[in-house]
Design a protein around this motif. Structure first.
Motif, short mmCIF file in Angstrom:
data_model
loop_
_atom_site.label_atom_id
_atom_site.label_comp_id
_atom_site.label_asym_id
_atom_site.label_seq_id
_atom_site.Cartn_x
_atom_site.Cartn_y
_atom_site.Cartn_z
N MET A 8 0.85 -1.21 0.00
CA MET A 8 0.00 0.00 0.00
C MET A 8 0.88 1.25 0.00
O MET A 8 1.81 1.34 0.80
N PRO A 9 0.60 2.22 -0.88
CA PRO A 9 1.38 3.45 -0.91
C PRO A 9 1.21 4.22 0.40
O PRO A 9 0.12 4.31 0.94
N ARG A 10 2.31 4.78 0.88
CA ARG A 10 2.28 5.57 2.11
C ARG A 10 2.59 7.02 1.78
O ARG A 10 3.50 7.32 1.01
N TYR A 11 1.82 7.93 2.39
CA TYR A 11 2.01 9.36 2.16
C TYR A 11 2.33 10.07 3.47
O TYR A 11 1.70 9.82 4.50
N LYS A 12 3.30 10.95 3.39
CA LYS A 12 3.59 11.86 4.50
C LYS A 12 2.95 13.20 4.18
O LYS A 12 3.10 13.73 3.08
N MET A 13 2.23 13.76 5.14
CA MET A 13 1.57 15.05 4.94
C MET A 13 1.90 16.00 6.08
O MET A 13 2.03 15.58 7.24
N VAL A 14 2.06 17.27 5.75
CA VAL A 14 2.23 18.33 6.75
C VAL A 14 0.90 19.05 6.88
O VAL A 14 0.31 19.48 5.88
N VAL A 15 0.42 19.16 8.11
CA VAL A 15 -0.93 19.67 8.38
C VAL A 15 -0.85 20.92 9.26
O VAL A 15 -0.09 20.97 10.23
N GLU A 16 -1.67 21.89 8.89
CA GLU A 16 -1.81 23.12 9.68
C GLU A 16 -3.25 23.21 10.18
O GLU A 16 -4.18 22.89 9.43
N TYR A 17 -3.43 23.62 11.44
CA TYR A 17 -4.79 23.77 11.93
C TYR A 17 -4.89 24.73 13.10
O TYR A 17 -3.93 24.93 13.86
N ASP A 18 -6.06 25.34 13.20
CA ASP A 18 -6.46 26.13 14.35
C ASP A 18 -7.21 25.17 15.27
O ASP A 18 -8.28 24.66 14.91
N GLY A 19 -6.68 24.92 16.45
CA GLY A 19 -7.27 23.91 17.32
C GLY A 19 -8.50 24.36 18.07
O GLY A 19 -9.12 23.55 18.79
N THR A 20 -8.93 25.61 17.90
CA THR A 20 -10.02 26.16 18.71
C THR A 20 -11.31 25.33 18.68
O THR A 20 -11.88 25.05 19.73
N ALA A 30 1.01 12.88 -5.34
CA ALA A 30 1.07 13.52 -4.03
C ALA A 30 0.33 14.85 -4.02
O ALA A 30 -0.37 15.17 -3.05
N ASP A 31 0.45 15.63 -5.10
CA ASP A 31 -0.26 16.91 -5.10
C ASP A 31 -1.77 16.71 -5.18
O ASP A 31 -2.55 17.55 -4.69
N THR A 32 -2.21 15.60 -5.74
CA THR A 32 -3.64 15.29 -5.75
C THR A 32 -4.12 14.95 -4.35
O THR A 32 -5.21 15.37 -3.94
N VAL A 33 -3.33 14.18 -3.60
CA VAL A 33 -3.68 13.87 -2.21
C VAL A 33 -3.84 15.16 -1.41
O VAL A 33 -4.80 15.33 -0.65
N ARG A 34 -2.90 16.07 -1.61
CA ARG A 34 -2.97 17.36 -0.90
C ARG A 34 -4.21 18.15 -1.31
O ARG A 34 -5.01 18.56 -0.46
N ASP A 35 -4.38 18.37 -2.61
CA ASP A 35 -5.45 19.25 -3.09
C ASP A 35 -6.84 18.66 -2.90
O ASP A 35 -7.79 19.36 -2.55
N ALA A 36 -6.97 17.36 -3.14
CA ALA A 36 -8.29 16.73 -2.98
C ALA A 36 -8.70 16.70 -1.51
O ALA A 36 -9.88 16.91 -1.19
#
Length: 274
Positions: free
Chosen positions: A1-13, A72-78
């Protein structure tokens, strides 16, 4: 199975924290649901550091295994297309080897705590800083912080419900700086105990306010007693800002089926118009 690393930004409020909770929406659930909607499969993502309710991130790292290989850019954008209703964004995604693990492969984590130090309360950033109306001496706070550097038993600065096997941690960086009305506390270590950063910041605030001495801060550490900790700083000012890894292989995106990618791109565009 393909594995992806992603960097995530969020406001935890608005979230119950990173991890799944029964009493509300977590960041983990929001991202997993978004991935499931575009990929058509249920997934489980794994993060570098589980943050509490109200804690923010400018650089959280996760990995996820998918049944199909997407660009990878599709995983991000989708994924971002299905996250528009919540304050979460995927900043980047890349296909990595299966040996990469967002939590276990991490060699250092970085946090910043923001204190707004002025008489007037915050209007715009009410849920993103800790407001202290009385003067704080950031130089004294920094001096006190240096007494906590290195490897210690951090029982004093550990939550009572912390599940770590040992209170021993090595604090590599603990710096306090002022920029106008804002004081920032920077903390870096391979790993942290539950509530360690917020407990330390609350104690340093006592020193900055002149209610504790530098020696008092060190004595609290040496006591190895949670009761000796200063009042814990609230979650609002805490940010996960980075995670370090040793070099790891990034897989060639040319192996991805472009036809599959075009299908998801079309679905993403359709969702953008809703």
């Amino acid at each position: 199975m393909p594995r992806y690393k992603m960097v995530v930004e969020y406001d935890g409020t608005p979230f119950t924290g990173w991890q799944h909770q029964k009493n509300g929406l977590s960041v983990q659930q929001a991202v997993e649901d978004a991935i499931a909607r575009f990929a058509g499969e249920q997934v489980r993502i794994h993060c570098a550091g589980r943050t509490d309710s109200g804690v923010h991130a400018t650089h959280q790292v996760v990995h996820v295994d998918l049944e199909k290989a997407w660009r990878a850019d599709t995983v991000r954008d989708a994924t971002n297309a299905y996250l528009k209703a919540v304050p979460v964004a995927i900043l980047s995604a890349e296909m990595v080897a299966g040996g990469f693990n967002a939590r276990l492969s991490a060699i250092k984590r970085h946090y910043v705590y923001r204190i707004l130090n002025r008489r007037a309360p915050p209007a715009i950033e009410r849920s993103r800083v800790w407001h202290r109306a009385w003067p704080l001496d950031s130089a004294i706070m920094h001096e006190a912080a240096q007494t906590l550097l290195g490897q210690h038993d951090f029982t004093t600065f550990r939550a009572s419900e912390c599940q770590a096997n040992s209170p021993i941690r090595t604090l590599d960086r603990l710096e306090v700086e002022r920029d106008g009305d804002e004081i920032r506390v920077h903390a870096s270590a391979r790993s942290f105990l539950h509530h360690q950063v917020r407990s330390i910041v609350g104690t340093l605030e006592r020193a900055g306010a002149g209610r504790w001495s530098v020696a008092d801060v060190r004595a609290a550490l040496d006591a190895r007693d949670r009761k000796r900790c200063g009042p814990m700083a609230p979650s609002t000012g805490l940010y996960l800002t980075g995670v370090d890894y040793r070099p790891y292989p990034i897989l060639d995106q040319n192996v991805v089926d472009s036809g599959v990618d075009q299908q998801v791109e079309h679905e993403t565009e359709a969702h953008d118009r809703e």
